[in-house]
Motif scaffolding. Structure first.
Motif, PDB file in Angstrom:
ATOM      1  N   LEU A  76       2.122  -4.890   0.493  1.00 23.39           N
ATOM      2  CA  LEU A  76       1.895  -5.661   1.712  1.00 23.39           C
ATOM      3  C   LEU A  76       3.146  -6.457   2.029  1.00 23.39           C
ATOM      4  N   SER A  77       3.506  -6.468   3.299  1.00 24.41           N
ATOM      5  CA  SER A  77       4.623  -7.320   3.716  1.00 24.41           C
ATOM      6  C   SER A  77       4.145  -8.768   3.776  1.00 24.41           C
ATOM      7  N   GLN A  90      -2.138   0.366   4.367  1.00 25.86           N
ATOM      8  CA  GLN A  90      -1.254   0.298   3.205  1.00 25.86           C
ATOM      9  C   GLN A  90      -2.049   0.242   1.906  1.00 25.86           C
ATOM     10  N   LEU A  91      -3.119  -0.533   1.924  1.00 23.61           N
ATOM     11  CA  LEU A  91      -3.913  -0.714   0.714  1.00 23.61           C
ATOM     12  C   LEU A  91      -4.904   0.421   0.484  1.00 23.61           C
ATOM     13  N   LEU A 118      -8.746 -10.769  -3.351  1.00 21.64           N
ATOM     14  CA  LEU A 118      -7.310 -10.845  -3.057  1.00 21.64           C
ATOM     15  C   LEU A 118      -6.889 -12.203  -2.516  1.00 21.64           C
ATOM     16  N   PHE A 119      -7.788 -12.871  -1.800  1.00 24.84           N
ATOM     17  CA  PHE A 119      -7.413 -14.087  -1.078  1.00 24.84           C
ATOM     18  C   PHE A 119      -6.808 -15.179  -1.968  1.00 24.84           C
ATOM     19  N   PRO A 120      -7.395 -15.526  -3.145  1.00 26.07           N
ATOM     20  CA  PRO A 120      -6.791 -16.618  -3.934  1.00 26.07           C
ATOM     21  C   PRO A 120      -5.340 -16.369  -4.305  1.00 26.07           C
ATOM     22  N   GLU A 121      -4.992 -15.106  -4.570  1.00 23.70           N
ATOM     23  CA  GLU A 121      -3.613 -14.790  -4.951  1.00 23.70           C
ATOM     24  C   GLU A 121      -2.671 -14.929  -3.756  1.00 23.70           C
ATOM     25  N   VAL A 122      -3.117 -14.438  -2.603  1.00 22.77           N
ATOM     26  CA  VAL A 122      -2.297 -14.553  -1.391  1.00 22.77           C
ATOM     27  C   VAL A 122      -2.163 -16.021  -0.989  1.00 22.77           C
TER      28      VAL A 122
END
Length: 294
Positions: free
Chosen positions: A4-5, A45-46, A67-71
Motif C-alpha cells: 500500500l502506498s 493491491q491487497l 489493519l487499522f491499528p497498525e496504519v
C-alpha cells in the motif's frame, strides 16, 4: 507482494476514523471520486475488501479492523515527527546527551540545567556520569553532544573551553587534629591516611608532584574513582580526602570540614565539544547556559 502506498493508507485511515467516504475526502482535501479510486486501488493491491458497501454506506470488514491499528500507529508516528520538526527550531523538543564527571554533574551541570529545563520544556536530557578520561571518548564517538571534564585531557578530535577554575582541598571529619589549621600543606598531611585519586589520573598526579616538591613520598591509603566516594570515606574516618573543591560545593557533605591546600593546586574545568561536527541548536543553547554560570 502487495504494497500500500502512503496515500492509500491515508484514505483508509480517514474512512475508518470518519465513517464515510464523503467525510474522509473532505478531511484530506480531495474529491469523493478521487477518494473512491484510492480505496479501490488499495483493495485491488491487497486482493481483499476493506469495506462492505451497504445501504449507501461503508462497513469495515474484519480485515480492515485488524489493519487499522497498525496504519493508525504509522500516521501517529509521522505526526509526532512533524511536531518535533516544528519544535526543534524553537528548542522545544529533542534530546541532549551530556557526559560529565561526578563533581561537575552535581554543581556546574545541575545549575545550568535548572535554567535550561525551564526555558526548553519538552527537551529530554540524558546524562552519563563517567571518569575524566571517558568524557572526550564519548564526545569523539558522538555518544554525547557535550562533555564536562578536568584538564588535562587528550585534545585530538575535540575542542575545549574553560568554564570554571577549581582547586584541591582537604576534607576533614569532626575532631580531626588538622582542623586547627586554616590551610594545610603536604608536610601537615604527612602521617595521616590520604584518600584521593591514583597517580594515573590528573588530580592524583598533581598531588603526588606537590608532595615530591617537599621531598615527601606518601602514597594514597585509599584510591577512589570520584571525589564523592573520597568524601564519604573521610566521613567514615578512613583518612583525609584530597578532592576538587567543586565536589564540596554540592552540600552533600555539609557536615565535613574543608581546608585549602597550599601550595595551591589549580584545576581547569572545561567544556568538551566535537572538533569536526557542528553542535545542535540544543547543545549550543546548553553551552550558553554553562558559560553564563561562570
Amino acid at each position: 507482494m502487495s504494497k500500500l502506498s502512503l496515500r492509500q493508507m491515508e484514505i483508509f485511515r480517514a474512512i475508518m476514523r470518519s465513517g464515510t467516504m464523503t467525510a474522509a475526502a473532505q478531511s484530506l482535501g480531495i474529491t469523493q471520486p478521487a477518494a473512491s479510486r484510492l480505496l479501490h486501488h488499495a483493495e485491488d493491491q491487497l486482493g481483499m475488501l476493506l469495506f462492505e458497501r451497504a445501504n449507501g454506506g461503508l462497513q469495515a470488514t474484519p480485515e480492515a479492523k485488524a489493519l487499522f491499528p497498525e496504519v493508525d500507529r504509522i500516521f501517529s508516528d509521522i505526526e509526532y515527527v512533524q511536531r518535533v520538526a516544528e519544535d526543534l527550531p524553537r528548542l522545544r523538543a529533542g534530546r541532549l546527551h551530556i557526559a560529565t564527571i561526578p563533581s561537575m554533574a552535581i554543581t556546574v551541570v545541575a545549575r545550568a540545567l535548572g535554567t535550561f529545563v525551564q526555558r526548553h520544556p519538552g527537551v529530554t536530557i540524558s546524562t552519563s556520569t563517567v571518569l575524566n578520561f571517558e568524557v572526550p571518548e564519548l564526545v569523539i564517538n558522538r555518544r554525547a553532544d557535550l562533555g564536562l571534564a578536568f584538564m588535562p585531557i587528550p585534545a585530538h578530535g575535540i575542542d575545549v573551553e574553560e568554564i570554571a577554575q577549581t582547586q584541591i582541598v582537604a576534607v576533614l571529619p569532626d575532631g580531626h587534629p588538622l582542623l586547627e589549621k586554616a590551610v594545610v600543606t603536604p608536610p601537615d598531611l604527612t602521617g595521616y591516611p590520604l584518600i584521593s585519586f591514583s597517580n594515573s589520573l590528573p588530580i592524583g598526579k598533581w598531588i603526588e608532584t606537590a608532595f615530591q616538591d617537599f621531598g615527601i613520598n606518601q602514597p594514597m591509603a585509599v584510591e577512589v574513582g570520584n571525589s564523592f566516594v573520597a568524601c564519604a570515606f573521610a566521613r567514615a574516618g578512613s583518612g583525609v580526602a584530597l578532592v576538587d573543591q567543586l565536589a564540596t560545593e554540592s552540600g552533600v557533605f555539609a557536615d565535613l570540614h574543608i581546608r585549602p591546600v597550599e601550595p595551591r593546586l589549580s584545576i581547569s574545568a572545561v567544556m568538551v565539544r566535537p572538533q569536526e561536527h557542528r553542535l545542535s541548536m540544543l547543545a549550543e543553547a546548553f553551552a550558553h547556559e554553562l558559560r553564563k554560570d561562570h
